[in-house]
Design an enzyme around this catalytic site. Structure first.
Site, PDB file in Angstrom:
ATOM      1  CG  ASN A  13      -3.460  27.981 -31.129  1.00 32.51           C
ATOM      2  OD1 ASN A  13      -3.889  28.752 -31.699  1.00 32.51           O
ATOM      3  ND2 ASN A  13      -4.404  27.144 -30.834  1.00 32.51           N
ATOM      4  CD  GLN A  30       1.272  28.228 -29.035  1.00 35.77           C
ATOM      5  OE1 GLN A  30       2.477  27.826 -29.052  1.00 35.77           O
ATOM      6  NE2 GLN A  30       0.226  27.911 -28.434  1.00 35.77           N
ATOM      7  CG  HIS A  32       0.517  27.534 -19.531  1.00 31.67           C
ATOM      8  ND1 HIS A  32      -0.054  26.721 -20.483  1.00 31.67           N
ATOM      9  CD2 HIS A  32      -0.241  28.609 -19.851  1.00 31.67           C
ATOM     10  CE1 HIS A  32      -0.957  27.016 -20.922  1.00 31.67           C
ATOM     11  NE2 HIS A  32      -1.460  28.211 -20.770  1.00 31.67           N
ATOM     12  CB  CYS A  85     -10.451  18.347 -25.710  1.00 23.94           C
ATOM     13  SG  CYS A  85     -10.789  16.415 -25.277  1.00 23.94           S
TER      14      CYS A  85
HETATM   15  N1  PLP Z   1      -3.896  32.405 -27.418  1.00 23.83           N
HETATM   16  C1  PLP Z   1      -3.090  31.119 -28.012  1.00 23.83           C
HETATM   17  C2  PLP Z   1      -2.661  31.381 -29.391  1.00 23.83           C
HETATM   18  C3  PLP Z   1      -3.171  29.895 -27.293  1.00 23.83           C
HETATM   19  O1  PLP Z   1      -2.279  29.046 -27.962  1.00 23.83           O
HETATM   20  C4  PLP Z   1      -3.503  30.052 -25.889  1.00 23.83           C
HETATM   21  C5  PLP Z   1      -3.423  28.944 -25.407  1.00 23.83           C
HETATM   22  O2  PLP Z   1      -3.860  27.835 -25.633  1.00 23.83           O
HETATM   23  C6  PLP Z   1      -4.292  31.092 -25.313  1.00 23.83           C
HETATM   24  C7  PLP Z   1      -4.269  32.341 -26.273  1.00 23.83           C
HETATM   25  C8  PLP Z   1      -4.702  30.957 -24.132  1.00 23.83           C
HETATM   26  O3  PLP Z   1      -3.693  31.186 -22.973  1.00 23.83           O
HETATM   27  P1  PLP Z   1      -4.029  30.792 -21.640  1.00 23.83           P
HETATM   28  O4  PLP Z   1      -3.910  29.393 -21.429  1.00 23.83           O
HETATM   29  O5  PLP Z   1      -2.761  31.711 -20.731  1.00 23.83           O
HETATM   30  O6  PLP Z   1      -5.347  31.412 -21.345  1.00 23.83           O
END
Ligand code: PLP
Length: 372
Positions: free
Chosen positions: A151, A179, A201, A325
């Site tokens: 991410n 992602q 989201h 953050c």
């Molecule tokens: N895994 C990855 C690679 C993410 O980018 C995110 C969100 O930032 C998550 C897990 C967590 O997702 P959620 O916001 O649905 O808890």
């Protein structure tokens, strides 16, 4: 002009998704567990969403369970695998999302699990040879947890080869596909996964709703105890409008995948070329063949680059480093540390969507040139 280049953090809700959710928010307030008509209407939305997601992943509908988030899905996969599948070792990478890193750390500290972290190169890639050596040498049964796309820097793992290696060595494979779902094709009938996670989201659906794919061969128990929702896998009254939204959003993302891919690829390529041309010292951290939505740019550490994200914000551009953050204080990124660049570069992650334009790219480059 306000520009949003933080689509890896979250995406705006697609108006078509909102329209699909509105009747559930406004009219269909029934509890989907109720067998009367109010309940049955809402149940239909939930089962339609499940079917859509299952069909696009080529999974069975019995393998899809809705959760509050991908964080919950990843915690469920890791903690239930340890508890119910007798896992003795976990092999993962240091660049996983915190919800994977922290849950694997938790089980290693509290459940007597051996945790093995693979090394990553400067672009964040794991080495398949190292994974295979570990699979041969560690105590089993083994859970491998390697994300599809990172991410922060967008590194894409070769999940077909990882799943083949896991199958060859009888290891369970959990893949955080947050992602990439809706952005890259994923097919569980040809690639063998034990668990996958998704989050609404990240593909223009609502926040606070996710799902987990659990391969039907794996019998795990829930983390939460209560009612028999989600066929006993996830107790708690369903987030009905969220579930309606995530199914619709996933459907649209898959159907529009190629078209959206083309436009974001152009944006990323143009941004990358133009930002590199600003100064020789600027480093493109993301691999060239990385996630087409994510471009992490490294600016050599100076007092000016320390303030880059704040100055971009003041100039009307929302971008981030991708690191956690809290209370307004950014902690240093575990991903930048793992790839060895944390001391030398301030990273800014620009993450694109099909809703962005070349005009926005040009404007941002112009602003950046005056800031560095
Ligand atoms: N895994 C990855 C690679 C993410 O980018 C995110 C969100 O930032 C998550 C897990 C967590 O997702 P959620 O916001 O649905 O808890």
């Amino acid at each position: 002009m306000r520009i949003y280049f933080d689509n890896a953090a979250t995406t705006p809700l697609d108006p078509i998704v909102l329209d699909h959710m509105l009747p559930v928010l406004k009219e269909h307030h029934g509890n989907p567990s109720s067998i009367h008509q109010h309940g049955r209407v809402v149940r239909t939305y939930i089962e339609e969403s499940r079917k859509t997601i299952a069909q696009h992943l080529k999974a069975s509908i019995a393998e899809i369970f809705f959760t509050s988030s991908a964080t919950e899905a990843n915690n469920l996969a890791i903690q239930a695998a340890v508890r119910d599948l007798n896992i003795k070792s976990i092999i993962t990478s240091p660049t996983e999302h915190d919800c994977v890193l922290h849950s694997t750390q938790y089980v290693s500290e509290n459940k007597d699990i051996q945790l093995h972290l693979l090394s990553v190169d400067e672009k964040g890639h794991i080495q398949l040879e190292e994974l295979e050596k570990k699979l041969q040498s560690v105590e089993g049964p083994v859970l491998v947890s390697i994300m599809h796309a990172n991410n922060e820097i967008g590194t894409i793992a070769d999940i077909s080869s990882i799943s083949e290696l896991c199958e060859k060595h009888n290891a369970f494979y959990h893949c955080d596909t947050v992602q990439t779902l809706g952005k890259y094709p994923i097919d569980v009938s040809t690639q063998r996964f034990s668990f996958l996670s998704g989050s609404g989201h990240k593909f223009y659906g609502p926040k606070g709703i996710g799902f987990i794919y659990i391969n039907g061969d794996n019998i795990i128990k829930p983390l939460l105890y209560g009612g028999s929702q989600e066929r006993n896998m996830r107790a708690g009254t369903e987030n009905t409008y969220g579930i309606a939204g995530i199914g619709k959003a996933f459907d649209l993302s898959v159907l529009e995948m190629e078209k959206r891919a083309e436009s974001v690829s152009t944006l990323r390529h143009t941004f990358s070329q133009k930002v590199k041309a600003l100064d020789d010292s600027i480093k493109i951290i993301s691999p060239e063949d990385g996630h087409r939505h994510i471009l992490s740019v490294g600016f050599p550490k100076t007092s000016k680059s320390d303030l880059l994200k704040f100055n971009l914000d003041i100039a009307g551009i929302s971008a981030s480093s991708g690191s956690a953050c809290s209370s307004g204080v950014e902690s240093s990124s575990h991903v930048m540390n793992a790839i060895g660049l944390a001391n030398d570069y301030n990273a800014v992650r620009f993450s694109f969507s099909h809703l962005n334009t070349l005009e926005e790219v040009n404007y941002t480059i112009e602003k950046l040139s005056s800031m560095i």
